[in-house]
Motif scaffolding. Structure first.
Motif, PDB file in Angstrom:
ATOM      1  N   ILE A  61     -10.782   4.100   6.493  1.00 30.24           N
ATOM      2  CA  ILE A  61     -11.484   2.876   6.888  1.00 30.24           C
ATOM      3  C   ILE A  61     -11.262   2.640   8.382  1.00 30.24           C
ATOM      4  N   ARG A  62     -12.267   2.881   9.184  1.00 29.99           N
ATOM      5  CA  ARG A  62     -12.143   2.708  10.630  1.00 29.99           C
ATOM      6  C   ARG A  62     -11.875   1.246  10.978  1.00 29.99           C
ATOM      7  N   GLY A  63     -10.949   1.066  11.907  1.00 29.37           N
ATOM      8  CA  GLY A  63     -10.656  -0.275  12.379  1.00 29.37           C
ATOM      9  C   GLY A  63      -9.742  -1.092  11.491  1.00 29.37           C
ATOM     10  N   PHE A  64      -9.242  -0.501  10.410  1.00 22.28           N
ATOM     11  CA  PHE A  64      -8.355  -1.230   9.493  1.00 22.28           C
ATOM     12  C   PHE A  64      -6.939  -0.683   9.650  1.00 22.28           C
ATOM     13  N   PHE A  65      -6.028  -1.538  10.073  1.00 23.54           N
ATOM     14  CA  PHE A  65      -4.633  -1.174  10.305  1.00 23.54           C
ATOM     15  C   PHE A  65      -3.744  -1.926   9.324  1.00 23.54           C
ATOM     16  N   SER A  66      -2.533  -1.406   9.102  1.00 23.63           N
ATOM     17  CA  SER A  66      -1.583  -2.082   8.230  1.00 23.63           C
ATOM     18  C   SER A  66      -0.185  -1.965   8.813  1.00 23.63           C
ATOM     19  N   ALA A  67       0.618  -3.029   8.654  1.00 25.74           N
ATOM     20  CA  ALA A  67       1.955  -3.044   9.249  1.00 25.74           C
ATOM     21  C   ALA A  67       2.903  -3.887   8.411  1.00 25.74           C
ATOM     22  N   GLY A  68       4.192  -3.545   8.472  1.00 25.78           N
ATOM     23  CA  GLY A  68       5.236  -4.360   7.863  1.00 25.78           C
ATOM     24  C   GLY A  68       5.488  -4.047   6.409  1.00 25.78           C
ATOM     25  N   GLN A  69       5.952  -5.054   5.665  1.00 23.43           N
ATOM     26  CA  GLN A  69       6.288  -4.839   4.260  1.00 23.43           C
ATOM     27  C   GLN A  69       5.075  -4.473   3.425  1.00 23.43           C
ATOM     28  N   ALA A  70       3.878  -4.748   3.931  1.00 25.16           N
ATOM     29  CA  ALA A  70       2.661  -4.291   3.262  1.00 25.16           C
ATOM     30  C   ALA A  70       2.607  -2.774   3.201  1.00 25.16           C
ATOM     31  N   ASN A  71       3.364  -2.090   4.083  1.00 23.74           N
ATOM     32  CA  ASN A  71       3.420  -0.627   4.099  1.00 23.74           C
ATOM     33  C   ASN A  71       4.582  -0.071   3.281  1.00 23.74           C
ATOM     34  N   GLY A  72       5.270  -0.930   2.542  1.00 19.28           N
ATOM     35  CA  GLY A  72       6.357  -0.459   1.696  1.00 19.28           C
ATOM     36  C   GLY A  72       7.710  -0.437   2.358  1.00 19.28           C
ATOM     37  N   THR A  73       7.880  -1.178   3.452  1.00 15.52           N
ATOM     38  CA  THR A  73       9.179  -1.223   4.120  1.00 15.52           C
ATOM     39  C   THR A  73       9.917  -2.505   3.748  1.00 15.52           C
TER      40      THR A  73
ATOM     41  N   ILE B 207       0.829  -1.201   0.000  1.00 14.94           N
ATOM     42  CA  ILE B 207       0.000   0.000   0.000  1.00 14.94           C
ATOM     43  C   ILE B 207       0.861   1.247   0.000  1.00 14.94           C
ATOM     44  N   ASP B 208       0.273   2.356  -0.403  1.00 13.05           N
ATOM     45  CA  ASP B 208       0.905   3.664  -0.227  1.00 13.05           C
ATOM     46  C   ASP B 208       0.681   4.069   1.230  1.00 13.05           C
ATOM     47  N   PRO B 209       1.741   4.170   2.045  1.00 14.10           N
ATOM     48  CA  PRO B 209       1.550   4.418   3.480  1.00 14.10           C
ATOM     49  C   PRO B 209       1.014   5.810   3.807  1.00 14.10           C
TER      50      PRO B 209
END
Length: 639
Positions: A367-379, A353-355
């Motif tokens: 989007i309430r309640g939706f979190f993202s972490a890790g390489q999914a955030n482009g790291t 995703i685009d962080p």
């Protein structure tokens, strides 16, 4: 109309993925009392290390110690399962000292799997998640759907999908759908994200070949032993008893480079097969050859993947070249002239995703309640992933509890630097933490991570009573030692100078606090304890005290800088602000501010494209807004 006829479970938090981000998010949420589901593509690959078998390094080691101070698991697990520890950058100042360890990758996985499976409130299931389920107005999560049809409901979902979203493996002209280490890729979930309005990017990373240790000539390489006195990752670990194994150093040469140059037309990055953007700071060997044409050699580290395998990781030689080229250039390298490849090097492309779509809490803005972490955030990197996973898991639990999220500042943690960079500046390549990214490196040392962050962990509920008692004992010892060093005066008497000279120290000419002697070259607390009968200190306390005294002036200077910046951070920007109505903003700044929606003037000042002049305009606007509201309230009072 969504079909919810097959609801297989109801949870507080669902975590998609069980890599380093997923396990930290799941453990944090469960330990904070939330009924948590961790969905993984494979139960056999929890906490998988598909790339280098190591933890830590410059910047990354800081993240691991910070994660541990907050109550995370990576440091604890690394201390139990790593097979070599080294303290890097010891010839430089304490701000950049960094712990790095070689992991027994299978033991690391099995230990983390055992921890997850035995954590209260945490269910671990082998599931391929295909769809994110939203509420009818599509502004909040409701749960997820698996490929087998099960639906799992939860008001909070954490995405920790790593490099599995539409993963594509590339070796020369060979390409196929897949995740790291031959695992399945996840295709449908990317499409579900797109339908939910999530902006996706396409990134690429890679890994080198693994070679058979029995076919290597270690005598042609330089041995790299571990450091027996290196610290632990976890502040809880008392001692390590595992025997350390060596790594080895070798180099490429002109023959290696010739083979690579002659076959560059077959490189997927050159012939158009690779479409994703790769990491600048961890390039493939073919990229190195192109980027540094005048360099006659590149160093390679031969790292064992565990105590019970012959696989050796060739650190520094990530590649997606065809197999005949990989074998040819490996055989030009000293120590590898007869090497047999056990696993090919490969590149992997994946969706992320685009962080910039995230808040500093790692929750999606839309989007309430939706979190993202890790390489999914482009790291990139296990440590960056784990750090984000911990924060996402904590804030998932905070949302369930109705409490404020944990947002770490740039001045108090590398984790804060990492997340602020992502959500404020975004990234156009796989992001890697480095010490140079932190403005306040001297404040964010790896040795004081517990002093900075354990109180946060205690406040939110992740720090156990045992950890807190140990922390308070250390903090009290530091405070007592610092007080004695400042308050105890020594005078230049004959007796004092005789004692100093007997200990190999230069005499003094004026009265001073005994702590001032620590600023002399080569003087340690142990010297002073011997001469002046100071209280004995534990090694970690002693090192902390020495650093605080020696760098006191520099530390205070950075604290003053932080105080100045904090004034901008305290000036909050209203969520309802319409930047089109703010006069005198430049068009680029107006566009960036409207897209990112910074929470404060301080965050706005770090956005690429927002100039100091734009910041001044925002400050004027906020002051005018404040005065106008004051006038309105005053008018109402007079009426």
């Amino acid at each position: 109309m969504q079909d919810f006829s097959f609801v297989a479970g109801d949870y507080d938090v669902i975590v998609i993925g069980a890599g380093h981000a997923g396990v930290e998010a799941s453990l944090a949420a469960a330990r904070l009392g939330c009924r948590t589901l961790m969905a993984t593509l494979s139960m056999d690959n929890i906490a998988l290390m598909p790339c280098n078998p190591s933890v830590g390094g410059p910047g990354k080691g800081h993240l691991v110690r910070e994660l541990d101070a907050l109550g995370g698991e990576m440091g604890v697990n690394a201390d139990k399962t790593c097979i070599q520890f080294r303290l890097l950058n010891t010839g430089k100042g304490p701000a950049v000292h960094a712990l790095r360890a070689q992991a027994d990758k299978k033991r690391y996985q099995l230990q983390m799997k055992e921890t997850c499976e035995n954590t209260e409130y945490l269910d671990v299931k082998q599931l391929l998640i295909t769809e994110l389920l939203l509420t009818e107005d599509r502004d909040a999560v409701r749960g997820v759907r698996a490929e087998t049809g099960e639906i799992y409901l939860a008001p909070v979902v954490v995405m920790a999908t790593g490099t599995y979203l539409k993963g594509r493996i590339i070796i020369g002209e060979t390409q196929y759908a897949g995740g790291p280490s031959g695992q399945r890729a996840a295709f449908s979930f990317s499409d579900s994200l797109a339908r939910a309005g999530v902006a996706l990017m396409r990134f690429k990373t890679g890994t080198p070949a693994r070679v058979d240790a029995r076919t290597l000539d270690f005598e042609e390489m330089e041995i790299q032993r571990g450091h027996e006195d290196a610290p632990n990752f976890s502040f809880l670990t008392e001692e390590r008893t595992r025997e350390q194994v060596p790594c080895y150093l070798t180099y490429t040469n002109e023959e290696t480079h010739r083979i690579l140059r002659e076959n560059m037309g077959r490189a997927p990055m050159a012939n158009g097969i690779i479409e994703g953007i790769g990491p600048r700071y961890c390039p493939s060997i073919e990229t190195k050859i192109l980027r540094f044409p005048g360099k006659d050699r590149h160093q390679l580290f031969l790292e064992p993947e565990g105590l019970h395998t012959n696989e050796i990781y060739v650190q520094g030689m990530s590649t997606s070249m065809p197999m005949d080229v990989q074998i040819a250039f490996l055989h030009t390298i000293p120590g590898l002239r007869h090497a047999r490849v056990m696993r090919a090097g490969y590149a992997i492309e994946y969706d992320c995703i685009d962080p910039l779509q995230l808040k500093a809490s790692l929750e999606f803005k839309a989007i309430r309640g939706f979190f993202s972490a890790g390489q999914a955030n482009g790291t990139s990197g296990y440590e960056e992933a784990a750090a984000q996973g911990l924060i996402a898991g904590i804030n998932a639990a905070m949302r369930i509890k109705g409490e404020k999220p944990l947002v770490l500042k740039r001045s108090e943690a590398y984790i804060g630097v990492l997340i602020d960079d992502l959500v404020t500046k975004g990234t156009n390549e796989p992001y890697r933490i480095m010490t140079s990214r932190a403005e306040y490196r001297l404040l964010l040392r790896q040795d004081n991570a517990d002093l900075r962050l354990t109180p946060h962990g205690r406040r939110i509920g992740l720090v156990t009573n045992a950890r807190w008692a140990k922390f308070e004992q250390k903090r009290a010892a530091i405070k007592g030692a610092m007080q004695e060093l400042k308050e105890r005066l020594i005078r230049p008497s004959q007796e004092t100078n005789d004692r100093l000279e007997a200990a190999g120290l230069l005499p003094i000419k004026t009265a001073m606090p005994v702590g001032d002697l620590l600023r002399r070259q080569g003087v340690t607390y142990a010297h002073l304890a011997q001469v002046f009968s100071l209280a004995p200190l534990e090694k970690d306390v002693c090192e902390e005290v020495e650093t605080m005294v020696r760098y006191e002036g520099y530390i205070q200077k950075q604290l003053d800088q932080v105080a100045h910046v904090e004034r901008l951070e305290a000036k909050l920007l209203p969520e309802s602000i319409d930047y089109a109505d703010v006069p005198s903003l430049r068009d680029e700044a107006r566009e960036k501010l409207a897209a990112i929606r910074p929470h404060s003037v301080g965050q706005a000042s770090r956005i690429s494209g927002v100039s100091p002049a734009d910041v001044s305009v925002l400050l004027v606007y906020l002051e005018q807004r404040r005065r106008m509201r004051q006038g309105e309230r005053g008018g109402e009072t007079r009426v």
